[in-house]
Motif scaffolding. Structure first.
Motif, PDB file in Angstrom:
ATOM      1  N   ILE A  67       1.972   1.176 -11.375  1.00 41.50           N
ATOM      2  CA  ILE A  67       1.428   0.094 -10.535  1.00 41.50           C
ATOM      3  C   ILE A  67       0.913   0.473  -9.210  1.00 41.50           C
ATOM      4  O   ILE A  67      -0.172  -0.195  -8.872  1.00 41.50           O
ATOM      5  CB  ILE A  67       2.673  -0.963 -10.274  1.00 41.50           C
ATOM      6  N   TYR A  68       1.565   1.173  -8.567  1.00 42.80           N
ATOM      7  CA  TYR A  68       1.007   1.820  -7.285  1.00 42.80           C
ATOM      8  C   TYR A  68      -0.558   2.402  -7.742  1.00 42.80           C
ATOM      9  O   TYR A  68      -1.340   2.112  -6.709  1.00 42.80           O
ATOM     10  CB  TYR A  68       1.821   2.825  -6.434  1.00 42.80           C
ATOM     11  N   GLY A  69      -0.499   3.308  -8.570  1.00 42.99           N
ATOM     12  CA  GLY A  69      -1.885   3.851  -8.825  1.00 42.99           C
ATOM     13  C   GLY A  69      -2.871   2.792  -9.110  1.00 42.99           C
ATOM     14  O   GLY A  69      -4.127   2.863  -8.788  1.00 42.99           O
ATOM     15  N   LYS A  72      -3.206   0.322   3.561  1.00 40.06           N
ATOM     16  CA  LYS A  72      -2.063  -0.649   4.164  1.00 40.06           C
ATOM     17  C   LYS A  72      -2.206  -1.770   3.503  1.00 40.06           C
ATOM     18  O   LYS A  72      -0.962  -2.029   2.781  1.00 40.06           O
ATOM     19  CB  LYS A  72      -2.119  -0.898   5.642  1.00 40.06           C
ATOM     20  N   GLU A  73      -2.836  -2.508   3.057  1.00 42.34           N
ATOM     21  CA  GLU A  73      -2.989  -3.769   2.264  1.00 42.34           C
ATOM     22  C   GLU A  73      -2.699  -3.483   0.776  1.00 42.34           C
ATOM     23  O   GLU A  73      -1.804  -4.171   0.190  1.00 42.34           O
ATOM     24  CB  GLU A  73      -4.446  -4.487   2.255  1.00 42.34           C
ATOM     25  N   SER A  74      -3.322  -2.320   0.347  1.00 42.27           N
ATOM     26  CA  SER A  74      -2.936  -2.069  -1.067  1.00 42.27           C
ATOM     27  C   SER A  74      -1.515  -1.496  -1.053  1.00 42.27           C
ATOM     28  O   SER A  74      -0.990  -2.106  -2.235  1.00 42.27           O
ATOM     29  CB  SER A  74      -4.003  -0.914  -1.306  1.00 42.27           C
ATOM     30  N   ILE A  93       1.112  -2.753   0.603  1.00 44.05           N
ATOM     31  CA  ILE A  93       2.036  -3.837   0.567  1.00 44.05           C
ATOM     32  C   ILE A  93       1.786  -4.630  -0.742  1.00 44.05           C
ATOM     33  O   ILE A  93       2.849  -5.074  -1.299  1.00 44.05           O
ATOM     34  CB  ILE A  93       1.482  -4.650   1.566  1.00 44.05           C
ATOM     35  N   LEU A  94       0.442  -4.736  -1.428  1.00 42.85           N
ATOM     36  CA  LEU A  94       0.271  -5.750  -2.441  1.00 42.85           C
ATOM     37  C   LEU A  94       1.069  -4.788  -3.631  1.00 42.85           C
ATOM     38  O   LEU A  94       1.770  -5.484  -4.295  1.00 42.85           O
ATOM     39  CB  LEU A  94      -1.166  -5.843  -2.823  1.00 42.85           C
ATOM     40  N   ALA A  95       0.946  -3.632  -3.705  1.00 47.09           N
ATOM     41  CA  ALA A  95       1.571  -2.643  -4.870  1.00 47.09           C
ATOM     42  C   ALA A  95       3.184  -2.927  -4.556  1.00 47.09           C
ATOM     43  O   ALA A  95       3.725  -2.935  -5.637  1.00 47.09           O
ATOM     44  CB  ALA A  95       1.085  -1.286  -4.450  1.00 47.09           C
ATOM     45  N   THR A  96       3.549  -2.876  -3.429  1.00 48.33           N
ATOM     46  CA  THR A  96       5.177  -2.888  -3.429  1.00 48.33           C
ATOM     47  C   THR A  96       5.567  -4.352  -3.950  1.00 48.33           C
ATOM     48  O   THR A  96       6.743  -4.474  -4.726  1.00 48.33           O
ATOM     49  CB  THR A  96       5.631  -2.939  -1.854  1.00 48.33           C
TER      50      THR A  96
END
Length: 162
Positions: free
Chosen positions: A111-113, A128-130, A132-135
């Motif tokens: 998911i992080y990838g 940073k946005e990516s 946060i969204l990935a988390t």
């Protein structure tokens, strides 16, 4: 007849082709009937509906609404490549890719990838946005698929859980 909208024409043709493909592919399974549906029933009905929608969109593309027609713009290569690449990376990270020696990395890493790679499809993307969204997506996916649905698949890389 002159096309009034190239966008509508080609999108309608795409819907029609995909719909017919799904409907034909669904005939390889038992279709059944409405009262006793087989595994091919839903894809067949969905394919027929999609093909019908495609024919309607293609037919409306000949209506005159612009004097010179509505041309198709340039292909957006950056989003296309990053979004497709992100989905391929998600699959490779989730289940592994033995030809290059990549082991299964699990749901969270995949998911992080996915989110980080697809974030680059947008100009001026922020890591940073990516993150946060990935988390948020990773926590939500873990909660939905592993905790609530009790699905059994690797969540973390194998070398972390062994």
């Amino acid at each position: 007849m002159k096309l009034a909208s190239q966008k509508d024409f080609f999108s309608g043709m795409m819907f029609t082709i995909v719909g017919v493909s799904f409907a034909v592919g669904a005939t390889n399974f038992t279709v059944g009937e409405a009262a006793r549906m087989g595994p091919g029933y839903f894809p067949l009905m969905l394919g027929i509906l999609l093909a019908f929608l495609g024919v309607v969109i293609t037919a409306t593309s000949f209506r005159s609404k612009a004097p010179d027609g509505d041309p198709i713009g340039a292909i957006a290569w950056r989003p296309l490549c990053f979004i497709l690449g992100a989905n391929l990376a998600f699959g490779a990270l989730l289940v592994g890719f033995p030809p290059v020696g990549l082991p299964a990395m699990g749901l969270i890493v995949a998911i992080y990838g996915l989110v980080i790679i697809s974030g680059f499809a947008r100009p001026n993307s922020s890591i940073k946005e990516s993150l946060i969204l990935a988390t948020i997506l990773a926590v939500g996916s873990y909660g939905a698929f592993v905790y609530m649905l009790n699905l059994q698949f690797p969540v973390w890389p194998a070398f972390l859980t062994a």
